[in-house]
Design an enzyme around this catalytic site. Structure first.
Site, mmCIF file in Angstrom:
data_model
loop_
_atom_site.group_PDB
_atom_site.id
_atom_site.type_symbol
_atom_site.label_atom_id
_atom_site.label_comp_id
_atom_site.label_asym_id
_atom_site.label_seq_id
_atom_site.Cartn_x
_atom_site.Cartn_y
_atom_site.Cartn_z
ATOM 1 C CG ASP A 39 -3.450 -72.555 35.571
ATOM 2 O OD1 ASP A 39 -4.028 -71.666 35.489
ATOM 3 O OD2 ASP A 39 -3.686 -73.600 34.985
ATOM 4 C CB SER A 79 -7.719 -73.846 34.066
ATOM 5 O OG SER A 79 -7.115 -72.900 34.877
ATOM 6 C CD GLU A 273 -0.648 -76.166 34.194
ATOM 7 O OE1 GLU A 273 -1.569 -75.513 33.889
ATOM 8 O OE2 GLU A 273 -0.774 -77.484 34.199
ATOM 9 C CG ASP A 320 -4.645 -70.602 32.296
ATOM 10 O OD1 ASP A 320 -4.365 -69.835 32.906
ATOM 11 O OD2 ASP A 320 -5.011 -71.586 32.614
#
Length: 547
Positions: A39, A79, A273, A320
């Site tokens: 992320d 996100s 993640e 992302d």
């Protein structure tokens, strides 16, 4: 009604009807899919982590393409719409999770009819479940956070962790590892839920093991399991050994998840993640970035080791969106960048043993100047704090020490930042197991590629899981009405003559004819239109019972 782990196998049989509803799909090219998402990570993040490590990253051994990250109403994505894009194949509105957009301002995004705004759409993980595959989520945030929610929930607000958490509990996953225990507990038990439901007890009733430590995780030999290793998010990897030694690393969680999921003969879909790289970037904390990029890369190595041995697994690694505008080079290096030595980067970073978040925990309530200077020198490697910097550390609000210490160490290095928010540049995507190279793709293509390689259809999965309840039941001569007698737990009530069925929202259950039936998918309200969407299975069951 007591449920056991056998329930998930029975559910697989029920889902066979859904598979029939999917119709013909392409031949599968892979059995398993592992998606790993870092992320808020840009090219500078991985570049600096590689220099820090002193050798190649696991993701360096993979093929590379490029992914565009924009959303339905912005050049720079949040996100939540990013997760919706790479999980469902649809660009989405800001803060949206697993639903069609209600606001479209960017070119190239199809307009949505007013009646379909906020309509739930199936994720590729849900499509995998319809195929009978085992599914899992591994994160270092709370499991209800935006990215995992993109695969596992459908709601217009990413911040509603109580709603997202409930949909996940009833989502049929075999493995869920991360934080977020408090979002499954009622306020009366120290949680956040206002509906009075104890979803940890519900998990037990449904046959899940609910664990809280890495030792419990290591001893697992089978699922289904929810591993909730923190009330909220997990610790940064650099901090974990000192401040949270009972928590597993991201690589350890990934390894155990693969071990458990790979026992399913039909294969599996796993989402992993590295959540807090993004959080460190928001704080402009390069130590947190390096900490969790390297932890994430260890998880990539675990996935790649499995995929190389298995030879029937697709692995995709991507971010992302960018965050922080992190750069290797800043105004400090304007005059000497062409002679910048490696130690200028590494010395400030190597002196830190903890992130700013870890330093905050070590400081505790003692914010005296002596304690601040001692702790920051010992654990963050900065021994020359100015008086203003000492004051900033002393005055830092709870949970914000990364925002104070990150810029302090960045200022002593060649690392620059442009923002505390997200950025909109194209990013790398690494992959293993595709027979054709990727060039530049959209974030929505990630879901479509995964579906194609598994041999399934996202559109038909949506048709099987999310039927407009009022429209579908009216077509068979029945009425469907939302009962809000208990506003915290609304129930869809369906009637036709003497036949009656009840479906609690955000659950996968139908009460009909004195029994409780598993629907194989949750009943979802779309707050944007007020419509309720139910699995096709619900309509078929009611139609059969009302004859």
């Amino acid at each position: 009604m007591r449920r056991s782990s056998v329930r998930l196998r029975v559910l697989g049989l029920l889902l066979g009807l859904f598979v029939l509803a999917l119709g013909g799909v392409a031949d599968a090219k892979v059995k398993n899919v592992i998606v790993l998402m870092c992320d808020g990570t840009g090219a500078t993040h991985t570049t600096i982590a590689r220099w820090y490590k002193g050798g190649p990253l696991a993701m360096d051994q993979m093929q590379v393409g490029r992914v565009r990250t924009w959303a339905a109403e912005s050049l720079i994505t949040d996100s939540a719409p990013a997760a919706t894009a790479f999980a469902t194949g649809h660009k989405a509105s800001d803060k949206a999770i697993g639903v069609l957009p209600w606001s479209v301002t960017m070119p190239g995004v199809p307009k949505v009819a007013s009646g379909d705004m906020g309509r739930p759409v199936a994720s590729v993980m849900e499509a995998a479940r319809l195929m009978g595959k085992a599914t899992g989520i591994v994160v270092t945030s709370n499991v209800q956070h935006a990215s995992p929610a993109g695969y596992s929930a459908h709601w217009p607000d990413r911040n509603d962790y109580n709603e997202i958490g409930e949909q996940q509990v009833y989502g049929g996953f075999q493995v869920v590892f991360g934080g977020g225990r408090k979002y499954l507990l009622p306020k009366s038990k120290g949680g956040t839920r206002e509906d009075g439901e104890d979803l940890l007890e519900e998990l037990n009733r449904r046959g899940y093991k609910v664990i809280t430590t890495k030792d419990e995780m290591r001893s697992l030999s089978s699922g289904p399991v929810f591993g909730l290793f923190a009330e909220d998010d997990l610790a940064y990897e650099f901090d974990r050994p000192l401040v949270a030694p009972s928590q597993p690393s991201l690589a350890e969680m990934t390894s155990k998840a693969i071990e458990l999921l790979s026992k399913d003969p039909d294969g599996f879909f796993l989402f992993v993640e590295g959540s807090k790289i993004d959080w460190a970037s928001h704080a402009n904390d390069p130590v947190g970035v390096v900490s969790d990029v390297l932890a994430f890369d260890d998880a990539v190595r675990v996935a790649m080791d499995f995929a190389r041995k298995d030879r029937n697994t697709l692995v995709m690694v991507f971010s992302d969106h960018g965050n922080g505008g992190m750069s290797l080079g800043s105004k400090v290096t304007d005059k000497n960048y062409s002679k910048l030595p490696l130690n200028a980067l590494l010395d400030p970073l190597k002196g830190a043993k903890l992130t700013g978040e870890g330093v905050e925990k070590v400081l505790g309530d003692d914010r005296s100047e002596m304690k601040i200077r001692e702790v920051v020198a010992s654990f963050y490697g900065v021994s020359d704090l100015t008086d203003d910097e000492v004051k900033a550390v002393r005055d830092a609000k709870k949970g914000s020490m990364n925002y104070v210490l990150g810029p302090i160490i960045s200022k002593r290095s060649p690392i620059g930042w442009t923002t505390n928010g997200h950025t909109g540049e194209d990013l790398f995507i690494n992959y293993y197991g595709l027979d054709k190279p990727l060039a530049t793709i959209e974030n929505t293509d990630i879901a479509k590629i995964c579906a194609r390689e598994m041999g399934t259809s996202l559109e038909k999965a949506t048709g099987a899981l999310f039927v407009d309840a009022e429209e579908a039941f009216r077509a068979i001569g029945a009425s469907a009405e939302l009962d809000k007698t208990d506003p915290s737990n609304p129930v869809l009530v369906v009637r036709k003559g003497a036949a009656r069925a009840e479906m609690p929202l955000s659950k996968d259950l139908m009460r009909i004819g004195g029994r409780v039936v598993d629907l194989g998918g949750v009943c979802v309200l779309s707050p944007k239109t007020g419509k309720v969407y139910v699995p096709l299975k619900a309509v078929e069951l009611f139609k059969a019972s009302a004859r």
